[in-house]
Design a protein around this motif. Structure first.
Motif, PDB file in Angstrom:
ATOM      1  N   TYR A   3      10.548   3.426   0.499  1.00 22.52           N
ATOM      2  CA  TYR A   3       9.288   2.728   0.267  1.00 22.52           C
ATOM      3  C   TYR A   3       9.268   1.382   0.968  1.00 22.52           C
ATOM      4  CZ  TYR A   3      11.581  -0.399  -3.065  1.00 22.52           C
ATOM      5  OH  TYR A   3      12.400  -1.345  -3.637  1.00 22.52           O
ATOM      6  N   TYR A   4       8.046   0.908   1.168  1.00 25.89           N
ATOM      7  CA  TYR A   4       7.831  -0.453   1.631  1.00 25.89           C
ATOM      8  C   TYR A   4       6.908  -1.115   0.622  1.00 25.89           C
ATOM      9  CZ  TYR A   4       6.120  -4.522   4.003  1.00 25.89           C
ATOM     10  OH  TYR A   4       5.791  -5.820   4.285  1.00 25.89           O
ATOM     11  N   PRO A  20      13.957  -2.963   9.988  1.00 30.36           N
ATOM     12  CA  PRO A  20      13.168  -1.740   9.818  1.00 30.36           C
ATOM     13  C   PRO A  20      13.738  -0.527  10.537  1.00 30.36           C
ATOM     14  CG  PRO A  20      12.117  -3.182  11.385  1.00 30.36           C
ATOM     15  CD  PRO A  20      13.278  -3.952  10.799  1.00 30.36           C
ATOM     16  N   SER A  21      14.695  -0.742  11.425  1.00 25.99           N
ATOM     17  CA  SER A  21      15.230   0.390  12.181  1.00 25.99           C
ATOM     18  C   SER A  21      16.462   1.009  11.527  1.00 25.99           C
ATOM     19  CB  SER A  21      15.541  -0.039  13.614  1.00 25.99           C
ATOM     20  OG  SER A  21      16.488  -1.080  13.606  1.00 25.99           O
ATOM     21  N   VAL A  22      16.776   0.606  10.295  1.00 22.93           N
ATOM     22  CA  VAL A  22      17.882   1.233   9.576  1.00 22.93           C
ATOM     23  C   VAL A  22      17.563   2.716   9.407  1.00 22.93           C
ATOM     24  CG1 VAL A  22      19.060   1.334   7.348  1.00 22.93           C
ATOM     25  CG2 VAL A  22      18.570  -0.875   8.389  1.00 22.93           C
ATOM     26  N   LEU A  23      18.566   3.549   9.590  1.00 17.19           N
ATOM     27  CA  LEU A  23      18.352   4.991   9.533  1.00 17.19           C
ATOM     28  C   LEU A  23      18.684   5.550   8.154  1.00 17.19           C
ATOM     29  CD1 LEU A  23      19.972   6.022  12.930  1.00 17.19           C
ATOM     30  CD2 LEU A  23      17.564   5.550  12.453  1.00 17.19           C
ATOM     31  N   VAL A  24      17.881   6.508   7.712  1.00 17.56           N
ATOM     32  CA  VAL A  24      18.222   7.270   6.515  1.00 17.56           C
ATOM     33  C   VAL A  24      18.884   8.558   6.985  1.00 17.56           C
ATOM     34  CG1 VAL A  24      16.432   6.286   5.034  1.00 17.56           C
ATOM     35  CG2 VAL A  24      15.917   8.293   6.383  1.00 17.56           C
ATOM     36  N   ASP A  25      19.683   9.158   6.110  1.00 15.29           N
ATOM     37  CA  ASP A  25      20.431  10.336   6.542  1.00 15.29           C
ATOM     38  C   ASP A  25      20.195  11.553   5.657  1.00 15.29           C
ATOM     39  OD1 ASP A  25      21.764   9.519   4.298  1.00 15.29           O
ATOM     40  OD2 ASP A  25      23.711   9.273   5.263  1.00 15.29           O
ATOM     41  N   MET A  75      -5.015  -1.298  11.498  1.00 17.90           N
ATOM     42  CA  MET A  75      -3.702  -1.766  11.031  1.00 17.90           C
ATOM     43  C   MET A  75      -3.429  -1.372   9.575  1.00 17.90           C
ATOM     44  SD  MET A  75      -3.461  -5.406  13.072  1.00 17.90           S
ATOM     45  CE  MET A  75      -4.474  -6.255  11.914  1.00 17.90           C
ATOM     46  N   ALA A  76      -3.854  -0.179   9.196  1.00 14.21           N
ATOM     47  CA  ALA A  76      -3.672   0.286   7.817  1.00 14.21           C
ATOM     48  C   ALA A  76      -2.204   0.506   7.482  1.00 14.21           C
ATOM     49  CB  ALA A  76      -4.462   1.572   7.593  1.00 14.21           C
ATOM     50  N   VAL A  77      -1.442   1.009   8.453  1.00 14.37           N
ATOM     51  CA  VAL A  77      -0.017   1.258   8.226  1.00 14.37           C
ATOM     52  C   VAL A  77       0.742  -0.029   8.547  1.00 14.37           C
ATOM     53  CG1 VAL A  77       1.984   2.665   8.857  1.00 14.37           C
ATOM     54  CG2 VAL A  77      -0.312   3.686   8.862  1.00 14.37           C
ATOM     55  N   PRO A  78       1.504  -0.551   7.585  1.00 12.21           N
ATOM     56  CA  PRO A  78       2.258  -1.779   7.861  1.00 12.21           C
ATOM     57  C   PRO A  78       3.167  -1.613   9.079  1.00 12.21           C
ATOM     58  CG  PRO A  78       2.313  -1.255   5.520  1.00 12.21           C
ATOM     59  CD  PRO A  78       1.696  -0.075   6.213  1.00 12.21           C
ATOM     60  N   LYS A  79       3.224  -2.652   9.911  1.00 10.25           N
ATOM     61  CA  LYS A  79       4.011  -2.587  11.151  1.00 10.25           C
ATOM     62  C   LYS A  79       5.468  -2.221  10.892  1.00 10.25           C
ATOM     63  CE  LYS A  79       1.174  -5.627  13.919  1.00 10.25           C
ATOM     64  NZ  LYS A  79       1.075  -6.824  14.730  1.00 10.25           N
ATOM     65  N   VAL A  80       6.028  -2.722   9.816  1.00 12.43           N
ATOM     66  CA  VAL A  80       7.429  -2.431   9.509  1.00 12.43           C
ATOM     67  C   VAL A  80       7.620  -0.933   9.236  1.00 12.43           C
ATOM     68  CG1 VAL A  80       7.222  -2.991   7.047  1.00 12.43           C
ATOM     69  CG2 VAL A  80       9.427  -3.200   8.170  1.00 12.43           C
ATOM     70  N   VAL A  81       6.625  -0.293   8.657  1.00  9.65           N
ATOM     71  CA  VAL A  81       6.697   1.152   8.408  1.00  9.65           C
ATOM     72  C   VAL A  81       6.576   1.910   9.727  1.00  9.65           C
ATOM     73  CG1 VAL A  81       5.589   3.100   7.240  1.00  9.65           C
ATOM     74  CG2 VAL A  81       5.850   0.912   6.047  1.00  9.65           C
ATOM     75  N   ARG A 126       7.591   0.813  12.624  1.00 12.47           N
ATOM     76  CA  ARG A 126       8.896   0.669  13.292  1.00 12.47           C
ATOM     77  C   ARG A 126       9.934   1.600  12.662  1.00 12.47           C
ATOM     78  NH1 ARG A 126       7.295  -4.827  13.380  1.00 12.47           N
ATOM     79  NH2 ARG A 126       8.685  -5.354  11.676  1.00 12.47           N
ATOM     80  N   PHE A 127       9.920   1.707  11.345  1.00 14.43           N
ATOM     81  CA  PHE A 127      10.843   2.605  10.647  1.00 14.43           C
ATOM     82  C   PHE A 127      10.617   4.053  11.092  1.00 14.43           C
ATOM     83  CE2 PHE A 127      11.719   5.462   7.080  1.00 14.43           C
ATOM     84  CZ  PHE A 127      13.036   5.147   6.801  1.00 14.43           C
ATOM     85  N   LEU A 128       9.368   4.470  11.141  1.00  8.06           N
ATOM     86  CA  LEU A 128       9.056   5.854  11.509  1.00  8.06           C
ATOM     87  C   LEU A 128       9.199   6.119  13.003  1.00  8.06           C
ATOM     88  CD1 LEU A 128       6.019   6.529   9.164  1.00  8.06           C
ATOM     89  CD2 LEU A 128       8.314   7.527   8.999  1.00  8.06           C
ATOM     90  N   ASN A 129       9.215   5.082  13.805  1.00 10.18           N
ATOM     91  CA  ASN A 129       9.440   5.268  15.240  1.00 10.18           C
ATOM     92  C   ASN A 129      10.885   5.647  15.550  1.00 10.18           C
ATOM     93  OD1 ASN A 129       6.841   4.966  16.150  1.00 10.18           O
ATOM     94  ND2 ASN A 129       7.048   2.784  16.595  1.00 10.18           N
ATOM     95  N   GLU A 130      11.772   5.466  14.578  1.00  6.70           N
ATOM     96  CA  GLU A 130      13.152   5.937  14.733  1.00  6.70           C
ATOM     97  C   GLU A 130      13.134   7.454  14.544  1.00  6.70           C
ATOM     98  OE1 GLU A 130      15.768   4.284  15.662  1.00  6.70           O
ATOM     99  OE2 GLU A 130      14.878   2.284  15.579  1.00  6.70           O
TER     100      GLU A 130
END
Length: 132
Positions: free
Chosen positions: A6-7, A33-38, A55-61, A63-67
């Motif tokens: 979550y964010y 935000p680039s920490v990976l889940v496994d 800009m509905a999706v927070p930028k940090v999210v 970046r997280f999903l861009n991984e």
């Protein structure tokens, strides 16, 4: 049970909601935000849109999903929002569900209600069982 990623912003509404679920939690950190889940997870995300839905999706999210690894393991999304924003209510969860090809499992307003918490707990239990 699966993982909840979550964010939550400074309001803490999303964090409060997920803390009621009794699930394992992983918070997306603005600073990393680039920490990976496994493992597979359900994403819980608030919406932050301007008056036109941008800009509905927070930028940090984003970046997280861009991984690639993080994007590959998402299994569903739950959205938080404020009904005062009309058609933009929970827009982030809709966008993420479409872009990641996962279901939008639930939407709640602000901090959610006790009924929301019960529904999400039961829904997640069923959801994780069907994925196994």
């Amino acid at each position: 049970m699966g993982l909840i990623v979550y964010y939550s912003s400074a309001t803490g509404n999303t964090e409060y909601f997920v803390s009621q679920l009794g699930q394992r939690l992983f918070k997306i950190d603005k600073k990393k935000p680039s920490v990976l889940v496994d493992e597979p997870y359900v994403l819980v995300v608030p919406t932050y849109a301007d008056g036109e839905g941008r800009m509905a999706v927070p930028k940090v999210v984003i970046r997280f999903l861009n991984e690639c690894e993080n994007r590959k393991l998402i299994r569903g999304v739950i959205g938080g929002g404020n009904r005062n924003f009309g058609c933009y209510y929970n827009l982030a969860s809709k966008i993420i569900a479409e872009k990641c090809f996962v279901p939008c499992l639930y939407r709640f307003e602000l901090r959610g209600t006790n009924e929301d918490v019960i529904c999400v707990k039961k829904g997640l239990e069923r959801f994780w069982k069907q994925l196994v």
